[in-house]
Design a protein around this motif. Structure first.
Motif: not given
Length: 411
Positions: A279-281, A326-329, A332-338
Motif C-alpha cells: 500500500l505504501d508503494k 507529505m513526510t514519511k511520518e 505512515g499515519r495515513l497507511l495506519t488509518g487505512m
C-alpha cells in the motif's frame, strides 16, 4: 388422525402446518396478522434468503446458540431438502455469494405465496387476524387453545411457533414466551441478535449511508488487547448511530454478550488485499503523479469521497496539504488509518431493530428429534421461539424449516 393447532403463521409455523397436514392430520393454523409470513416478507431485504447451499456439516459452524440440539432436525430436514421442497412447489432458485440461496425472482412474496398455496392444497384451516391468548392442558397433556374472544379450539397437540421479540411490527410481541412459561417452561434471557452496533465516535455518523465493500474487520478488547472476539471479511455499512451491514450483523451475535460488560474496539482494514508495504508503494506511485495536488483530491482513487475528510481528520492531516509536502511520518499515519481504522463499540441497537431474537425456550426442555416438550405432552415448539440462533446467510431460516418440519411430523 390428530387434530393439530399451529400458533403462528411464519416460516416455522407454515412448514409445521404443511408437514402435519401432509402426514394426514387435521391442521388449524392461527396467525394474529392479516397475512401469513409477515416477517418472512422482509427477510433478505425483501428477497428472502431461504437457506444456504453449504454442506450440511457446515450448517453447524454457523449456529451461534445450541448447535448440538439441531443435529436431528438438520439431518431430518436438511438445507438440500429445503431447496428440493421449494423446487417441488414450483419455486426457481439461484445461489449467490456465500452459498446463499434466493428465489430467482428476488421476491419473498413468491415464497410466501407458494407456502400458503400448499397449506390450502393440503386442507389446512387458516385463521388470520386471530390471536391465541392461552394454551389449555389437563393433567400434563395439552387439550387445545383459547382465542382472544374466549373461543376454545380443542386439539390433540399444539405447535407454538409464535416467533421472538424482534421486529414487533410483524406481530412478534413475545406472547409465545408467556404461554410457554405459564406451562412450566424456562425462557432464557432474551436479547438482540443480528443487529447494528453503536459507536462512541462521531466518525460513523459523518459517513452515514456509506457502504464499505471487501473490507476486513477485527473486534478486540477496547484497550487494544490481543484478545480477538471476531474476525471477518465482507461488507460494512456506516450509519447515524454506528455500524451495520452483513459483517456487523453476524459479529453482533458473537460479541453482543461481551459488549454488555465492556466497550470493544472495531478495527477496519480498508485494503485487506494489500500488505502495508504494498500500500505504501501504491501511495508513493500515486503521489509521484500528483505532486501539486491537495491530499483530499489525491486520495480519490483510494477512498470513497465521503470518507476522505474523516480519514484525514483521523490521521491528523490537513485536507489542503499538497502531496509534495507529505513526510514519511505523514504517509505512515495515513497507511495506519487505512489499514487499521478504529471505532469504539459501546452497545447493540435495540431488540426492536434486531433481525432475530437471541434466547428463548430452553432447549434442554425440548426433545430435539420431535420438538415436543419434555414437560407437557402434546406441546411442540418451532422456529425463533426456541433458544437457537445463527449467523447471516440463510441459516436462521433453515432453523425455522428444520424445526417446523420436525414439529409437524407427528405420528
Amino acid at each position: 388422525m390428530k387434530s393439530i393447532v399451529v400458533v403462528g403463521g411464519g416460516a416455522a409455523g407454515m412448514m409445521a402446518a404443511i408437514q402435519g397436514a401432509g402426514t394426514g392430520h387435521k391442521v388449524t393454523l392461527i396467525e394474529k396478522n392479516e397475512k401469513l409470513g409477515k416477517k418472512l416478507f422482509i427477510t433478505g431485504k425483501g428477497r428472502c434468503n431461504i437457506t444456504n447451499a453449504c454442506d450440511v456439516s457446515v450448517l453447524f459452524h454457523n449456529i451461534v446458540s445450541n448447535p448440538k440440539f439441531l443435529y436431528s432436525a438438520f439431518y431430518g430436514f436438511s438445507n438440500a431438502d429445503t431447496i428440493e421442497f421449494f423446487h417441488s412447489l414450483g419455486l426457481q432458485t439461484k445461489i449467490e455469494r456465500g452459498e446463499r440461496v434466493f428465489p430467482l425472482s428476488d421476491k419473498s412474496s413468491d415464497v410466501i405465496r407458494l407456502l400458503e398455496k400448499e397449506c390450502e392444497r393440503l386442507g389446512v384451516t387458516i385463521h388470520r387476524n386471530t390471536t391465541v391468548k392461552d394454551i389449555k392442558k389437563e393433567g400434563n397433556i395439552v387439550t387445545g387453545v383459547f382465542l382472544q374472544d374466549d373461543t376454545f379450539l380443542s386439539a390433540d397437540s399444539v405447535i407454538l411457533a409464535a416467533g421472538g421479540l424482534s421486529y414487533s411490527a410483524t406481530g412478534a410481541t413475545g406472547d409465545g414466551y408467556k404461554m410457554a412459561e405459564k406451562l412450566g417452561h424456562t425462557v432464557t434471557r432474551l436479547r438482540p441478535g443480528l443487529t447494528g452496533m453503536v459507536t462512541k465516535e462521531e466518525a460513523a455518523a459523518k459517513m452515514q449511508g456509506l457502504t464499505l465493500k471487501n473490507v476486513s474487520v477485527e473486534i478486540t478488547g477496547e484497550n487494544h488487547s490481543k484478545k480477538k472476539y471476531y474476525k471477518g471479511f465482507g461488507e460494512l455499512l456506516l450509519t447515524h448511530y454506528g455500524v451495520s451491514g452483513p459483517l456487523i450483523l453476524s459479529a453482533s451475535s458473537l460479541v453482543g454478550d461481551c459488549l454488555e460488560k465492556e466497550p470493544l474496539c472495531l478495527h477496519i482494514d480498508l485494503k485487506p488485499a494489500l500488505e502495508r508495504e504494498q500500500l505504501d508503494k501504491r501511495l508513493l506511485r500515486d503521489f509521484e503523479e500528483m505532486k501539486n495536488v491537495s491530499l483530499k483530491n489525491a486520495l480519490a482513487h483510494l477512498l470513497p469521497k465521503s470518507m476522505i475528510p474523516v480519514m484525514l481528520e483521523y490521521c491528523g492531516l490537513a485536507p489542503g496539504k499538497k502531496v509534495n509536502q507529505m513526510t514519511k511520518e505523514d504517509r505512515g499515519r495515513l497507511l495506519t488509518g487505512m489499514k487499521d481504522f478504529k471505532l469504539t463499540l459501546t452497545g447493540l441497537r435495540d431488540i426492536e431493530e434486531a433481525i432475530i431474537t437471541r434466547g428463548g425456550i430452553k432447549v434442554s426442555e425440548v426433545d430435539p428429534a420431535t420438538m415436543e416438550s419434555k414437560l407437557v405432552g402434546g406441546l411442540y415448539f418451532a422456529g425463533e421461539i426456541l433458544d437457537l440462533d445463527a449467523l447471516t446467510g440463510g441459516f436462521n431460516l433453515q432453523i425455522a424449516w428444520s424445526t417446523g418440519y420436525a414439529a409437524g411430523n407427528q405420528k
